[in-house]
Enzyme design. Structure first.
Site, PDB file in Angstrom:
ATOM      1  N   ASP A  42      84.532  55.941  35.030  1.00 33.83           N
ATOM      2  CA  ASP A  42      85.124  56.755  36.103  1.00 33.83           C
ATOM      3  C   ASP A  42      84.077  57.355  37.028  1.00 33.83           C
ATOM      4  O   ASP A  42      84.288  58.415  37.626  1.00 33.83           O
ATOM      5  CB  ASP A  42      85.993  57.889  35.526  1.00 33.83           C
TER       6      ASP A  42
ATOM      7  N   HIS B 118      89.565  50.914  39.141  1.00 32.75           N
ATOM      8  CA  HIS B 118      88.677  51.211  40.261  1.00 32.75           C
ATOM      9  C   HIS B 118      89.535  51.670  41.431  1.00 32.75           C
ATOM     10  O   HIS B 118      90.557  51.056  41.728  1.00 32.75           O
ATOM     11  CB  HIS B 118      87.890  49.967  40.681  1.00 32.75           C
TER      12      HIS B 118
END
Length: 431
Positions: free
Chosen positions: A13, A41
């Protein structure tokens, strides 16, 4: 032209999608080399459009780029088709996506086993996403997995599914008291799904090596992050593959000597999803501030991310195990308006100072952060486009992180948009 690896340097992340999107217009190929739909993503276009991708490489949003799902990825056919349709419904051309014939297919029994095992683990659960990723990789290593190319031969596919379910159903029914899966139904569903992606199957390793021989740029995109690597992460609270740079060669079929640049993605603070040690985790108003201001919710799971201060120990560790040459520092803007910004420069374990990553799981779990307090800044930096545009204290913060991490910070993210990036060094021209 050599290949470039883009990897997360923390627990995932970190903002890899933004980095891939930034470089995507200058490379000819973008390759996803490991993981599955257990990570996401996020890419924000200049128009403000927001795209969340799970299996498909971020380069799909850049015209002229060929995108490859590599052999190291485990592919859930249903998720793949849903993601493709979602992109196409929004006007994205997906004809430039290929899938390695050697990638493994994630089957319904993988998901069923993953969910039931995690449920039975109770308080000892690892925090899996329940997407079947681990069980699929287990079958790959046990050499009983089903690969993408198998859908091209119905007889072979039927035999493999029947053989797999002969054992999997025993586990589901006799151990976990769940309903058995019918081989014929699983086969029929997969063959139907395969009609939507068979035309994308390719000899990816051949195409990628030919591209490099033709001086084309190849960007290798990892999912998750270094500390989630099955070998180098905070085991057992890790994923089932190798997001680290070494996994890029294995998961794409490109030789390691082709790779000359390793771009690590670092968030300006630290986050983690799921269980596992997290030395700098915050449980106070600062943690709440980072979570709210940074929008820290998992793209794939929707779970709230745990938040903490920047950890230079794991950044140094990531630099070493990946051979990181450059860093992309993301979300620097989130730290604006803080009076001071603590940075973890070491740990204490049982009262003893430790400056490097502890060797054992128990030591990591007991590690207490040693902080260096850096002055904060109040200015809004979201409009900065040159390093000199940043306030002096923000520049000092970046330079200190660079010194502690041990690699040059080439790019800095000051907002979610594609254009909200400061480039200090061109990573494509650096080597």
């Amino acid at each position: 032209m050599p290949a470039i690896v883009l990897i997360g340097a923390q627990w995932g992340d970190e903002g890899k999608g933004k980095a891939t999107d930034l470089l995507g217009g200058r490379v000819q190929w973008v390759v996803r080399y490991q993981g599955g739909n257990n990570a996401g993503h996020t890419v924000v276009l200049p128009t403000g459009e927001n795209f969340a991708l799970h299996l498909i490489p971020s380069g799909i949003l850049t015209p002229g780029v060929t995108n490859v799902i590599g052999n190291g990825v485990v592919v859930d056919p249903g998720v793949l088709l849903t993601e493709l349709k979602g992109l196409e419904d929004r006007g994205v051309d997906t004809s430039n996506l290929l899938i390695s014939a050697d990638a493994h297919l994630l089957m319904p029994y993988h998901v069923a086993i993953d969910k039931v095992v995690e449920r039975w683990a109770g308080s000892k659960k690892i925090g899996t996403t329940g997407r079947g990723i681990g069980p699929c990789y287990q079958d790959k290593i046990a050499r009983i997995g089903i690969r993408v190319a198998d859908v091209l031969d119905e007889q072979v596919l039927a035999e493999k599914i029947e053989a797999a379910l002969e054992f999997k159903n025993q586990v589901l029914v006799k151990i976990y008291n769940r309903k058995a899966l019918e081989p014929a139904e699983v086969l029929e569903n997969l063959l139907e799904q395969a009609e939507g992606f068979k035309h994308r199957i390719a000899d990816a390793r051949l195409l990628l090596n030919q591209a490099l021989e033709n001086d084309e740029a190849v960007l290798l995109e990892g999912s998750q992050g270094t500390l989630l690597d099955v070998d180098h992460g905070t085991y057992p609270f890790v994923t089932s593959s190798n997001p680290t740079a070494g996994g890029a060669a294995v998961g794409s079929g490109i030789g390691p000597t082709r790779i000359t640049t390793v771009l690590g993605i670092l968030k300006a603070y630290t986050t983690r999803v799921g269980s596992g040690p997290f030395p700098t985790e915050l449980f106070d108003e600062h943690g709440a501030y980072l979570a709210k201001t940074g929008g820290e919710v998992g793209v794939t799971t929707g779970r709230a991310r745990r938040c903490g201060w920047f950890d230079a120990v794991i950044a140094r560790y990531a630099t070493r195990v990946n051979g990181i040459t450059d860093y992309f520092l993301t979300k620097l803007d989130v730290l604006s308006s803080l009076e001071t910004v603590p940075v973890c420069v070491g740990y204490t374990v049982d009262g003893k100072r430790v400056d490097e990553m502890p060797m054992t799981q128990s030591d990591i779990a007991r590690a207490e952060p040693v902080y260096e307090e850096l002055p904060g800044w109040w200015e809004d930096i979201s409009g900065a486009r040159e390093f000199e545009d940043l306030p002096a204290k923000a520049r000092d913060y970046v330079l200190r992180l660079e010194e502690l991490a041990g690699a040059y910070v080439s790019c800095i993210g000051v907002g979610p948009g594609r254009d909200q990036t400061i480039v200090r060094r061109d990573v494509l021209a650096a080597r």
